[in-house]
Design a protein around this motif. Structure first.
Motif, PDB file in Angstrom:
ATOM      1  N   VAL A  48      33.775  48.129  33.257  1.00  0.00           N
ATOM      2  CA  VAL A  48      34.941  48.212  34.132  1.00  0.00           C
ATOM      3  C   VAL A  48      34.970  46.968  35.010  1.00  0.00           C
ATOM      4  O   VAL A  48      34.115  46.784  35.875  1.00  0.00           O
ATOM      5  CB  VAL A  48      34.916  49.480  35.009  1.00  0.00           C
ATOM      6  N   HIS A  49      35.971  46.137  34.792  1.00  0.00           N
ATOM      7  CA  HIS A  49      36.113  44.900  35.561  1.00  0.00           C
ATOM      8  C   HIS A  49      36.935  45.197  36.820  1.00  0.00           C
ATOM      9  O   HIS A  49      38.162  45.086  36.821  1.00  0.00           O
ATOM     10  CB  HIS A  49      36.825  43.834  34.729  1.00  0.00           C
ATOM     11  N   ASN A  50      36.244  45.533  37.884  1.00  0.00           N
ATOM     12  CA  ASN A  50      36.918  45.900  39.130  1.00  0.00           C
ATOM     13  C   ASN A  50      36.774  44.841  40.222  1.00  0.00           C
ATOM     14  O   ASN A  50      37.629  44.738  41.098  1.00  0.00           O
ATOM     15  CB  ASN A  50      36.367  47.241  39.642  1.00  0.00           C
ATOM     16  N   ALA A  51      35.704  44.065  40.200  1.00  0.00           N
ATOM     17  CA  ALA A  51      35.483  43.059  41.253  1.00  0.00           C
ATOM     18  C   ALA A  51      36.675  42.115  41.344  1.00  0.00           C
ATOM     19  O   ALA A  51      37.228  41.686  40.328  1.00  0.00           O
ATOM     20  CB  ALA A  51      34.211  42.264  40.968  1.00  0.00           C
ATOM     21  N   ALA A  52      37.079  41.803  42.567  1.00  0.00           N
ATOM     22  CA  ALA A  52      38.241  40.933  42.741  1.00  0.00           C
ATOM     23  C   ALA A  52      38.176  40.191  44.068  1.00  0.00           C
ATOM     24  O   ALA A  52      37.544  40.645  45.025  1.00  0.00           O
ATOM     25  CB  ALA A  52      39.540  41.746  42.669  1.00  0.00           C
ATOM     26  N   SER A  53      38.848  39.057  44.087  1.00  0.00           N
ATOM     27  CA  SER A  53      39.035  38.282  45.308  1.00  0.00           C
ATOM     28  C   SER A  53      40.528  38.240  45.594  1.00  0.00           C
ATOM     29  O   SER A  53      41.339  38.172  44.662  1.00  0.00           O
ATOM     30  CB  SER A  53      38.491  36.864  45.116  1.00  0.00           C
ATOM     31  N   PHE A  54      40.891  38.301  46.886  1.00  0.00           N
ATOM     32  CA  PHE A  54      42.303  38.313  47.257  1.00  0.00           C
ATOM     33  C   PHE A  54      42.538  37.269  48.339  1.00  0.00           C
ATOM     34  O   PHE A  54      42.076  37.414  49.466  1.00  0.00           O
ATOM     35  CB  PHE A  54      42.700  39.697  47.762  1.00  0.00           C
ATOM     36  N   VAL A  55      43.228  36.201  47.957  1.00  0.00           N
ATOM     37  CA  VAL A  55      43.527  35.106  48.882  1.00  0.00           C
ATOM     38  C   VAL A  55      45.031  34.880  48.869  1.00  0.00           C
ATOM     39  O   VAL A  55      45.635  34.738  47.803  1.00  0.00           O
ATOM     40  CB  VAL A  55      42.805  33.805  48.483  1.00  0.00           C
ATOM     41  N   THR A  56      45.633  34.851  50.052  1.00  0.00           N
ATOM     42  CA  THR A  56      47.082  34.670  50.135  1.00  0.00           C
ATOM     43  C   THR A  56      47.423  33.254  50.599  1.00  0.00           C
ATOM     44  O   THR A  56      46.562  32.517  51.086  1.00  0.00           O
ATOM     45  CB  THR A  56      47.703  35.674  51.113  1.00  0.00           C
ATOM     46  N   ALA A 102      40.382  28.489  44.060  1.00  0.00           N
ATOM     47  CA  ALA A 102      39.607  28.283  42.839  1.00  0.00           C
ATOM     48  C   ALA A 102      38.567  29.384  42.667  1.00  0.00           C
ATOM     49  O   ALA A 102      38.340  29.878  41.551  1.00  0.00           O
ATOM     50  CB  ALA A 102      38.927  26.911  42.879  1.00  0.00           C
ATOM     51  N   ARG A 103      37.957  29.785  43.787  1.00  0.00           N
ATOM     52  CA  ARG A 103      36.987  30.876  43.715  1.00  0.00           C
ATOM     53  C   ARG A 103      37.682  32.174  43.301  1.00  0.00           C
ATOM     54  O   ARG A 103      37.144  32.962  42.517  1.00  0.00           O
ATOM     55  CB  ARG A 103      36.297  31.046  45.070  1.00  0.00           C
ATOM     56  N   GLN A 104      38.875  32.393  43.843  1.00  0.00           N
ATOM     57  CA  GLN A 104      39.621  33.599  43.492  1.00  0.00           C
ATOM     58  C   GLN A 104      39.852  33.667  41.981  1.00  0.00           C
ATOM     59  O   GLN A 104      39.658  34.715  41.360  1.00  0.00           O
ATOM     60  CB  GLN A 104      40.971  33.612  44.225  1.00  0.00           C
ATOM     61  N   PHE A 105      40.261  32.563  41.390  1.00  0.00           N
ATOM     62  CA  PHE A 105      40.499  32.540  39.950  1.00  0.00           C
ATOM     63  C   PHE A 105      39.201  32.757  39.176  1.00  0.00           C
ATOM     64  O   PHE A 105      39.181  33.457  38.154  1.00  0.00           O
ATOM     65  CB  PHE A 105      41.140  31.220  39.539  1.00  0.00           C
ATOM     66  N   ALA A 106      38.110  32.189  39.678  1.00  0.00           N
ATOM     67  CA  ALA A 106      36.817  32.365  39.010  1.00  0.00           C
ATOM     68  C   ALA A 106      36.397  33.824  39.003  1.00  0.00           C
ATOM     69  O   ALA A 106      35.882  34.339  37.998  1.00  0.00           O
ATOM     70  CB  ALA A 106      35.755  31.508  39.699  1.00  0.00           C
ATOM     71  N   VAL A 107      36.612  34.510  40.125  1.00  0.00           N
ATOM     72  CA  VAL A 107      36.232  35.922  40.228  1.00  0.00           C
ATOM     73  C   VAL A 107      37.166  36.800  39.406  1.00  0.00           C
ATOM     74  O   VAL A 107      36.726  37.678  38.646  1.00  0.00           O
ATOM     75  CB  VAL A 107      36.245  36.384  41.703  1.00  0.00           C
ATOM     76  N   TYR A 143      46.972  34.750  43.181  1.00  0.00           N
ATOM     77  CA  TYR A 143      46.426  36.072  42.885  1.00  0.00           C
ATOM     78  C   TYR A 143      47.231  36.743  41.773  1.00  0.00           C
ATOM     79  O   TYR A 143      46.673  37.271  40.803  1.00  0.00           O
ATOM     80  CB  TYR A 143      46.446  36.934  44.149  1.00  0.00           C
ATOM     81  N   ALA A 144      48.566  36.722  41.905  1.00  0.00           N
ATOM     82  CA  ALA A 144      49.431  37.363  40.915  1.00  0.00           C
ATOM     83  C   ALA A 144      49.268  36.711  39.542  1.00  0.00           C
ATOM     84  O   ALA A 144      49.212  37.398  38.510  1.00  0.00           O
ATOM     85  CB  ALA A 144      50.885  37.283  41.368  1.00  0.00           C
ATOM     86  N   ALA A 145      49.181  35.388  39.518  1.00  0.00           N
ATOM     87  CA  ALA A 145      49.009  34.677  38.253  1.00  0.00           C
ATOM     88  C   ALA A 145      47.681  35.037  37.599  1.00  0.00           C
ATOM     89  O   ALA A 145      47.593  35.184  36.368  1.00  0.00           O
ATOM     90  CB  ALA A 145      49.098  33.171  38.487  1.00  0.00           C
TER      91      ALA A 145
END
Length: 246
Positions: free
Chosen positions: A90-98, A112-117, A157-159
């Motif tokens: 289950v891939h639940n870990a996420a980063s949220f940056v606005t 960049a970290r958000q996309f990596a996570v 984030y949306a992308a």
């Protein structure tokens, strides 16, 4: 769902709090051995694992920075070695940056970290898990309603979540011949400590359900997709958003 996952091992990334913790608990209730990951919430991860163990459930917490691909790959191997198998990922870990694209103070490192996570680590972990998952294996991606529609400045984030959903559709074809299903659970405003309250309050009047979702409602859906009765469900996107994207 009682005992539907007995004998199975599930790995829930970002499983120490919020939706992830609810998923870990629900899969454990269904009989699965549970591994969960955390980055900073060591106390919460330990408390959850201790609680599960007291109920006679095999459980363990692993610290891993989902932005680091070497740690992600190592994590999967460690879980499989500890439990002897891996059946549900289950891939639940996420980063949220606005932040808007033209913001002069935009933190590119954080983006960049958000996309990596949110994206790269999911591909890395899935690739690492592929050698352990067998017939009846399950891969479940936790996405966001923002992947389809949003009027908030969360383009990156949306992308990333849209990319995650694209992975899910492709992987359904890639893993299907091996009897492994791949599905996406797309979340709306879920009542956790990570929720942006201002954004949630703004959209509530437009939701058919007129309320926030509960982590347990997400967990029940994940448990279904992880179980044997969902064996012919793959490549789908299940919305749990109170009708936001209806």
């Amino acid at each position: 769902m009682d005992n539907a996952l007995t004998g199975k091992t599930a790995l829930v990334t970002g499983g120490s709090r919020g939706v992830g913790a609810a998923i870990a608990r629900r899969l454990a209730e269904a009989g699965a051995d549970v591994a969960l990951t955390y980055v900073h919430s060591a106390a919460k991860a330990t408390a959850l694992v201790d609680d599960l163990k007291q109920r006679g459930i095999r459980a363990a917490a692993f610290q891993a920075d989902q932005a680091r691909q070497d740690e992600v790959a190592r994590l999967v191997d460690e879980v499989a070695a500890r439990f002897g198998r891996l059946d549900v990922l289950v891939h639940n870990a996420a980063s949220f940056v606005t932040g808007p694209l033209e913001d002069p103070d935009r933190d590119e490192a954080a983006m960049a970290r958000q996309f990596a996570v949110n994206v790269t680590s999911v591909a890395t972990a899935t690739r690492a898990a592929a050698k352990y998952l067998g017939d009846g294996g399950r891969i479940i991606l936790i996405s966001s309603a923002a992947a389809e529609r949003t009027n908030w400045p969360v383009g990156d984030y949306a992308a990333g979540k849209a990319a995650l959903e694209a992975y899910g559709r492709v992987w359904a074809h890639e893993f299907g011949p091996r009897g492994i299903t791949v599905n996406t659970v797309q979340l709306g405003a879920i009542d956790t400590d990570m929720l942006n309250r201002d954004a949630a309050e703004a959209i509530l009047p437009s939701l058919p359900m007129r309320r926030l979702g509960r982590p347990e409602e997400v967990a029940d859906a994940v448990a279904y997709l992880a179980g044997p009765t969902a064996g012919y469900v793959t490549g789908t996107r299940l919305r749990i958003d109170g009708g936001y994207n209806a």
